[in-house]
Scaffold this active site. Structure first.
Site, short mmCIF file in Angstrom:
data_model
loop_
_atom_site.label_atom_id
_atom_site.label_comp_id
_atom_site.label_asym_id
_atom_site.label_seq_id
_atom_site.Cartn_x
_atom_site.Cartn_y
_atom_site.Cartn_z
N GLU A 25 50.37 32.65 37.14
CA GLU A 25 48.79 32.30 37.06
C GLU A 25 48.32 32.79 35.57
O GLU A 25 49.27 33.79 35.16
CB GLU A 25 47.95 32.74 38.11
CG GLU A 25 48.05 34.15 38.15
CD GLU A 25 46.70 34.80 38.79
OE1 GLU A 25 45.65 34.31 38.29
OE2 GLU A 25 46.93 35.49 39.98
N LYS A 159 43.67 43.21 47.74
CA LYS A 159 43.09 44.43 47.30
C LYS A 159 41.97 45.00 48.04
O LYS A 159 41.36 44.12 48.74
CB LYS A 159 42.44 44.18 46.00
CG LYS A 159 43.39 44.33 44.72
CD LYS A 159 42.81 44.71 43.62
CE LYS A 159 43.56 44.89 42.47
NZ LYS A 159 43.69 43.95 41.42
N1 PSU Z 1 43.05 39.56 42.80
C1 PSU Z 1 43.66 40.59 42.04
N2 PSU Z 1 43.85 40.30 40.68
C2 PSU Z 1 43.54 38.90 40.20
C3 PSU Z 1 42.96 38.20 40.93
C4 PSU Z 1 42.67 38.46 42.14
O1 PSU Z 1 44.10 41.73 42.39
O2 PSU Z 1 43.78 38.97 38.95
C5 PSU Z 1 42.49 36.83 40.61
C6 PSU Z 1 43.17 35.70 40.57
O3 PSU Z 1 43.62 34.73 39.82
C7 PSU Z 1 42.78 34.95 41.75
C8 PSU Z 1 41.33 35.20 41.56
O4 PSU Z 1 43.21 33.86 42.13
O5 PSU Z 1 41.20 36.58 40.88
C9 PSU Z 1 40.41 35.19 42.68
O6 PSU Z 1 39.00 34.96 42.25
P1 PSU Z 1 37.91 34.55 43.19
O7 PSU Z 1 37.62 35.94 44.06
O8 PSU Z 1 36.59 34.22 42.30
O9 PSU Z 1 38.13 33.33 44.04
#
Ligand code: PSU
Ligand code: MN
Length: 301
Positions: A25, A159
């Site tokens: 990604e 996390k």
């Molecule tokens: N969690 C992490 N590192 C990240 C992300 C999530 O520990 O970089 C990023 C990833 O790209 C994930 C996105 O798909 O954040 C999720 O965002 P949201 O919670 O807005 O869906």
């Protein structure tokens, strides 16, 4: 009208000879890590996949084209660019249609990987159910993507900025297999263990590949989440991260952060609060996930 899809030279070659591909990604580069560490990490992780005998395909939308694999100068430019959009399932088509530039989250990367015939994807952590979701309704689209797009995603668990127990409940409801690699516990990103047991455990990449294939034979639409624990020498104990995460959370509420800004805000705040120490762990676990994803991808070819 056709989709503007661009393969890097390396990915195009791998596709023509049936090589093993691993998707990566780009939101982790633009919204998950600060410059210049982000570009170093992106390059290192790509190199790890090559060392393991597979080919990396970093995914992003650049000026309206969906890129499957980035040339080095595209990666460098994306890592330094300002105002890059964060693209999930909801915003990906609009960004492409309007000629925009955006980084793909787990959900958007899975959509692109499927289009390109890539079955395996490595990242750090997935999005999930945020703490306080009973009030905010903040649940990442990553979870629903895992339920409908047939890509095996290797991450280091979730996390503790998330409500991990609720995240596992939603994954179960959505029919997503959650497989801990080599242990029983669901790993907690910076720490190997957690109080939560993963629903499934596998110790061998060949088994994970077989489960991926079997889902296709059963005509099941979604993917799998492989939860790979961080290497022990790099882990940060949960009791050290706990208070830091709580502070980041309080700051986020006080600053009125909402929607897709929540995750990047928390990641940046935790980086600041740990003087960058969280980043070293983050790098180690992404590299570890890339290596495992390459092994699974090789089993699938
Ligand atoms: N969690 C992490 N590192 C990240 C992300 C999530 O520990 O970089 C990023 C990833 O790209 C994930 C996105 O798909 O954040 C999720 O965002 P949201 O919670 O807005 O869906
Ligand atoms: Mn969200």
């Amino acid at each position: 009208m056709t989709l503007p899809l661009k393969y890097s030279a390396e990915v195009a070659h791998a596709r023509s000879v049936g090589g093993a591909l691993v998707a990566l990604e780009s939101t982790i580069i633009t919204h998950g890590m600060p410059h210049p560490q982000n570009i170093e990490v992106a390059r290192t992780v790509e190199a790890d996949i090559r060392d393991a005998g597979a080919v990396p395909a970093t995914i992003a939308v650049i000026e309206g084209a969906l890129h499957i694999g980035l040339e080095d100068e595209e990666l460098t430019r994306l890592a330094q660019a300002r105002g890059v959009e964060k693209l999930s399932r909801a915003d990906m088509a609009a960004c492409i249609a309007t000629g925009g530039t955006g980084a793909t989250t787990v959900a958007a990367t899975m959509i692109a990987a499927r289009l390109a015939g890539i079955h395996v994807f490595a990242t750090g952590g997935i999005g999930g159910v945020h703490k306080g979701a009973e009030n905010s309704f903040d649940i990442s689209a990553d979870l629903m993507e895992l339920a409908q797009t047939p890509v095996t995603v290797v991450a280091a668990g979730a996390k503790a900025i998330l409500d991990v127990a609720k995240t596992l409940e939603v994954l179960e409801t959505q029919g997503v297999p959650v497989i801990a690699f080599g242990q029983d516990a669901f790993p907690a990103f910076w720490s190997r263990g957690s109080r939560l047991k993963a629903p499934l455990r596998m110790d061998d990449p060949a088994r994970i590949a077989a489960a991926h294939r079997t889902r296709a034979l059963l005509n099941l639409p979604g993917g799998q989440l492989v939860a790979n624990p961080i290497p022990s020498e790099a882990e940060i104990p949960a009791h050290e991260m706990g208070p830091i995460i709580a502070t980041a959370q309080t700051d986020s509420l006080r600053a009125g952060i909402s929607g897709k800004d929540v995750t990047p805000y928390l990641l940046q705040r935790i980086f600041e609060l740990t003087d960058g120490r969280s980043l070293d762990a983050n790098i180690a676990l992404v590299r570890n996930n890339a290596a495992l994803a390459a092994r699974i991808a090789l089993e699938l070819v």
